[in-house]
Design a protein around this motif. Structure first.
Motif, PDB file in Angstrom:
ATOM      1  N   UNK A 109      -1.677  -3.664  10.726  1.00  0.00           N
ATOM      2  CA  UNK A 109      -0.345  -3.095  10.911  1.00  0.00           C
ATOM      3  C   UNK A 109      -0.088  -1.784  10.215  1.00  0.00           C
ATOM      4  N   UNK A 110      -0.929  -1.405   9.791  1.00  0.00           N
ATOM      5  CA  UNK A 110      -0.757  -0.053   8.906  1.00  0.00           C
ATOM      6  C   UNK A 110      -0.366   0.136   7.604  1.00  0.00           C
ATOM      7  N   UNK A 111       0.053  -1.078   6.895  1.00  0.00           N
ATOM      8  CA  UNK A 111       0.185  -1.145   5.624  1.00  0.00           C
ATOM      9  C   UNK A 111      -0.724  -0.423   4.644  1.00  0.00           C
ATOM     10  N   UNK A 113      -3.083   1.598   5.478  1.00  0.00           N
ATOM     11  CA  UNK A 113      -3.261   2.785   5.718  1.00  0.00           C
ATOM     12  C   UNK A 113      -2.380   3.611   5.075  1.00  0.00           C
ATOM     13  N   UNK A 114      -1.372   3.289   5.247  1.00  0.00           N
ATOM     14  CA  UNK A 114      -0.070   3.836   4.286  1.00  0.00           C
ATOM     15  C   UNK A 114      -0.408   3.990   3.022  1.00  0.00           C
ATOM     16  N   UNK A 115      -0.824   2.688   2.206  1.00  0.00           N
ATOM     17  CA  UNK A 115      -1.228   2.963   0.915  1.00  0.00           C
ATOM     18  C   UNK A 115      -2.307   3.575   0.470  1.00  0.00           C
ATOM     19  N   UNK A 116      -3.379   3.787   1.529  1.00  0.00           N
ATOM     20  CA  UNK A 116      -4.306   4.576   1.243  1.00  0.00           C
ATOM     21  C   UNK A 116      -4.017   6.083   1.124  1.00  0.00           C
ATOM     22  N   UNK A 117      -2.910   6.310   1.600  1.00  0.00           N
ATOM     23  CA  UNK A 117      -2.576   7.822   1.650  1.00  0.00           C
ATOM     24  C   UNK A 117      -1.677   8.129   0.249  1.00  0.00           C
ATOM     25  N   UNK A 282      -9.445   0.912   2.447  1.00  0.00           N
ATOM     26  CA  UNK A 282      -8.149   0.660   3.010  1.00  0.00           C
ATOM     27  C   UNK A 282      -8.177   0.788   4.315  1.00  0.00           C
ATOM     28  N   UNK A 283      -8.876   1.705   5.122  1.00  0.00           N
ATOM     29  CA  UNK A 283      -9.035   1.413   6.409  1.00  0.00           C
ATOM     30  C   UNK A 283     -10.512   1.643   7.074  1.00  0.00           C
ATOM     31  N   UNK A 287     -10.224   4.981  12.843  1.00  0.00           N
ATOM     32  CA  UNK A 287      -9.424   4.102  13.926  1.00  0.00           C
ATOM     33  C   UNK A 287      -7.973   4.595  13.629  1.00  0.00           C
TER      34      UNK A 287
ATOM     35  N   UNK B  56      -8.183  10.599   6.322  1.00  0.00           N
ATOM     36  CA  UNK B  56      -8.337   9.397   6.911  1.00  0.00           C
ATOM     37  C   UNK B  56      -9.614   9.363   7.935  1.00  0.00           C
ATOM     38  N   UNK B  79      -4.324  13.100  -4.104  1.00  0.00           N
ATOM     39  CA  UNK B  79      -3.305  12.014  -3.167  1.00  0.00           C
ATOM     40  C   UNK B  79      -1.996  12.407  -3.539  1.00  0.00           C
ATOM     41  N   UNK B  84       2.411  12.203   3.514  1.00  0.00           N
ATOM     42  CA  UNK B  84       1.849  12.065   4.716  1.00  0.00           C
ATOM     43  C   UNK B  84       3.079  11.236   5.622  1.00  0.00           C
ATOM     44  N   UNK B  86       2.437   9.725   9.142  1.00  0.00           N
ATOM     45  CA  UNK B  86       1.777   9.244  10.109  1.00  0.00           C
ATOM     46  C   UNK B  86       2.588   9.377  11.451  1.00  0.00           C
ATOM     47  N   UNK B  90       3.678   0.584  11.517  1.00  0.00           N
ATOM     48  CA  UNK B  90       4.456  -0.654  11.983  1.00  0.00           C
ATOM     49  C   UNK B  90       4.270  -1.817  11.108  1.00  0.00           C
ATOM     50  N   UNK B  91       4.553  -1.617   9.654  1.00  0.00           N
ATOM     51  CA  UNK B  91       4.568  -2.800   8.920  1.00  0.00           C
ATOM     52  C   UNK B  91       5.528  -3.955   8.966  1.00  0.00           C
TER      53      UNK B  91
END
Ligand SMILES: Nc1ncnc2c1ncn2[C@@H]1O[C@H](COP(=O)(O)OP(=O)(O)OP(=O)(O)O)[C@@H](O)[C@H]1O
Ligand SMILES: [Mg+2]
Lengths: 287, 313
Positions: A109-111, A113-117, A282-283, A287, B56, B79, B84, B86, B90-91
């Motif tokens: 769900x992208x959580x 990915x967000x944390x990885x940034x 993280x991701x 993708x 990414x 970082x 960022x 994106x 959609x958490x």
């Protein structure tokens, strides 16, 4: 336009282990809060062992005590017989099932990915997850013991030595479960398939590891298969704490084999840590 | 770190997904403190570019430096200096707006105040609402808030205002302008060309993975494409004339016709120029693909949809 940038207050020292631990602690509170706000994990992970203990205890009450004499005297109640297995199952669910599905969902769900940034260290994220597992599993355990004792009259051990055994089996078990949960979260290819991929093997493991069925009654080959996995050892360790000494006779080899439990769990713990270290990202890039 | 280094520097950047080439050698720099817009049609490669710069995705070729580091190897300290937003996120959203921002603020060495950021994105009323109960545009504002909470030196915004109502968009523009005043470098992609014109110092247009134009907003496109158009009705027939001196044309018309009917002077908007650039590039690609000679660049004529700087008689 002149660049009036704020002094980049990013000394290397401020990104050390102290910060990792501090952020890990902050993540524990956050993760635990989120855990209790999810009604599905609350049912399938948190309350599941208590519900199963209740169902089995009530359903099989009529069958009399386990290990009773021919005249029905002696032995232990059905609830007392099921309690160790349910504790072990709770440890497995709180770690492997909870984190395995949770992290797979967060990946899709992208959580993540967000944390990885962000500058959150991966280790702090792990600490948060493990702390959440420990906190929720301790509550689950307390609930199980309370229900077993007060609703079903199960006598809890009084010897300190038993509780020492309980403590190390529990801590080793929960650490192993949490680490394996993180490791297994790589397997589902999407968040939607996470529960479908992770729950069935865990359910099967519960059946062959002495949680729902008495381990002593399983065929030898199935016992051997189960001995590969950690759940069997957690359940066995818990039986050694909560069942009378005489029950050791039906265990494989006629002993509790706590040394075997310690070794098996340690191997899984270390193996799990290595897998996490090597495979966690993280991701999936691109993708 | 050298203060005169560009914040972002990209040289002959290429990216392939399997056999598909998404970027074919894109080159640009973004100076410190600059706001730079990346424009282009769907699938042009904007998100691919921006996510390579965010670390990414791995590039297939070329060079990229972001705040002095290779984004593929950016560590935690790196970082901490970027923000960022994106294109999509959609958490599950079982935390409130304030809880989420407070949590993320803790990751940065020098974060902004949570309440200040909540106010800046206009979510004061929803601060204690769980993310999953927010509307789409409100969730998007949380994304923006999370992007700026760490007081980044460099902010990446991938279509940040998707789903914003007009008022929220104006609000957002104000936020971006205040970040610019603080010296934040901003890389923005958007399909709202008025937004790009309002906010950015320079823009690049990419189409099919290729940079087709780059420069300050008011120099984009050919001189011809930026020439104002005078339109009027003569004997009921619509007429138009491109003129760099529209005042003289109008004076002439008034002399000849008296008050001209339906008079307007239209300055091509960024949207017109953009459509001309992308249209010309696509026509060029198509003609090269079919091995026929290139048609005269009629497609660079701005469309009549422009409303900017319109003068009606
Ligand atoms: N992970 C991926 N695997 C394969 N192809 C991809 C992947 N990501 C993007 N692409 C392709 O690369 C091209 C560029 O995609 P990108 O997301 O960069 O476009 P964009 O300019 O951001 O478009 P939009 O305006 O729609 O957001 C598209 O043709 C897309 O299909
Ligand atoms: Mg995109």
């Amino acid at each position: 336009m002149t660049a009036a940038l704020q002094a980049p207050a990013t000394r290397a020292s401020s990104f050390g282990i102290g910060r990792t631990l501090r952020l890990g602690a902050a993540r524990i509170g956050y993760e635990t809060k989120v855990y209790f706000r999810q009604s599905d994990t609350l049912f399938f992970t948190f309350l599941f062992p208590v519900i199963m203990l209740t169902i089995f205890s009530v359903a099989f009450q009529g069958m009399g005590n386990i290990g009773a004499n021919p005249d029905g005297s002696g032995g232990i109640s059905q609830a007392a017989g099921y309690l160790p297995g349910m504790i072990a199952a709770g440890i497995l669910l709180s770690g492997v099932q909870n984190l395995g599905t949770d992290i797979a969902m967060e990946r899709s769900d992208g959580t993540l990915k967000r944390l990885g940034g962000t500058p959150l260290p991966v280790l702090s994220y792990f600490f948060g997850k493990m702390g959440q597992v420990l906190a929720t599993s301790l509550l689950q355990l307390a609930l199980l013991l309370l229900v077993a004792h007060f609703a079903f009259g199960v006598d809890l051990p009084t010897e300190p030595a038993k509780w020492m055994t309980f403590a190390w089996v529990y801590l080793l078990g929960i650490a192993t479960s949490a680490v394996l949960g993180i490791a297994i979260s790589r397997l589902p290819r999407s968040g939607k398939s996470a529960t479908a991929v992770i729950i069935p093997p865990i359910l099967i493991l519960q059946f062959i590891s002495g949680v729902y069925l008495q381990f002593a009654l399983l065929p030898d080959w199935l016992q051997s298969v189960a001995s590969i996995f950690p759940l069997k050892w957690m359940a066995q360790g818990m039986r050694s704490v909560f069942l009378p000494e005489s029950f050791a006779a039906v265990e494989p080899g006629g002993v509790w084999n706590l040394a075997g439990a310690a070794i098996a769990l340690l191997i899984w713990l270390v193996g799990g840590l290595v897998i996490c270290r090597l495979t966690f990202r993280w991701i999936r890039k691109d993708s | 770190m050298n203060a005169i280094d560009p914040a972002v520097s990209v040289d002959k950047l290429t990216k392939s997904y399997g056999s598909f080439t998404a970027l074919t050698g894109v080159t640009f720099d973004i100076e410190r403190g600059e706001t730079f817009a990346l424009l282009g049609p769907n699938g042009a490669g904007k998100s691919t570019t921006i996510e390579i710069l965010e670390g990414y995705r791995d590039r297939s070729g070329g060079e990229a430096r972001v705040l002095g580091s290779d984004p593929q190897r950016g560590g935690l300290a790196w970082k901490a200096r970027i923000g960022i937003v994106l294109q999509s996120s959609g958490e599950s959203g079982n935390v409130t707006v304030r809880e989420q921002l407070t949590q993320f603020a803790g990751y940065y060495p020098n974060p902004r105040s949570v309440d200040e950021v909540i106010a800046a994105v206009g979510l004061e009323d929803k601060a204690n609402t769980r993310l999953k109960s927010l509307s789409g545009g409100q969730r998007r504002r949380v994304d923006v808030a999370l992007g700026v909470i760490g007081r980044p030196e460099l902010l990446f915004l991938d279509e940040p205002t998707t789903g914003f109502d007009p008022e929220a968009r104006r609000h957002f523009w104000e936020l971006i302008r205040s970040l610019k005043r603080e010296g934040t470098t901003i890389l923005l992609t958007t399909h709202y060309l008025d937004e790009a014109a309002q906010l950015s110092d320079r823009a690049a247009v990419i189409a099919a993975g290729t940079l087709v134009a780059i420069g300050p907003i008011d120099t984009l496109g050919s001189d011809e494409a930026r020439t104002p158009i005078v339109r009027w009705l003569e004997n009921g027939i619509a007429r138009e004339q491109r003129a760099s001196d529209p005042g003289r044309v109008v004076a002439e018309l008034v002399g000849r016709l008296g008050e001209p009917a339906g008079l307007e002077i239209v300055r091509p908007s960024l949207e017109d120029i953009y459509l001309g650039l992308v249209g010309a590039y696509e026509a060029d690609l198509a003609s090269r693909a079919s091995h026929t000679p290139r048609p005269p660049s009629a497609s660079s004529t701005p469309s009549a949809s422009s409303t900017k700087d319109q003068v009606s008689a």
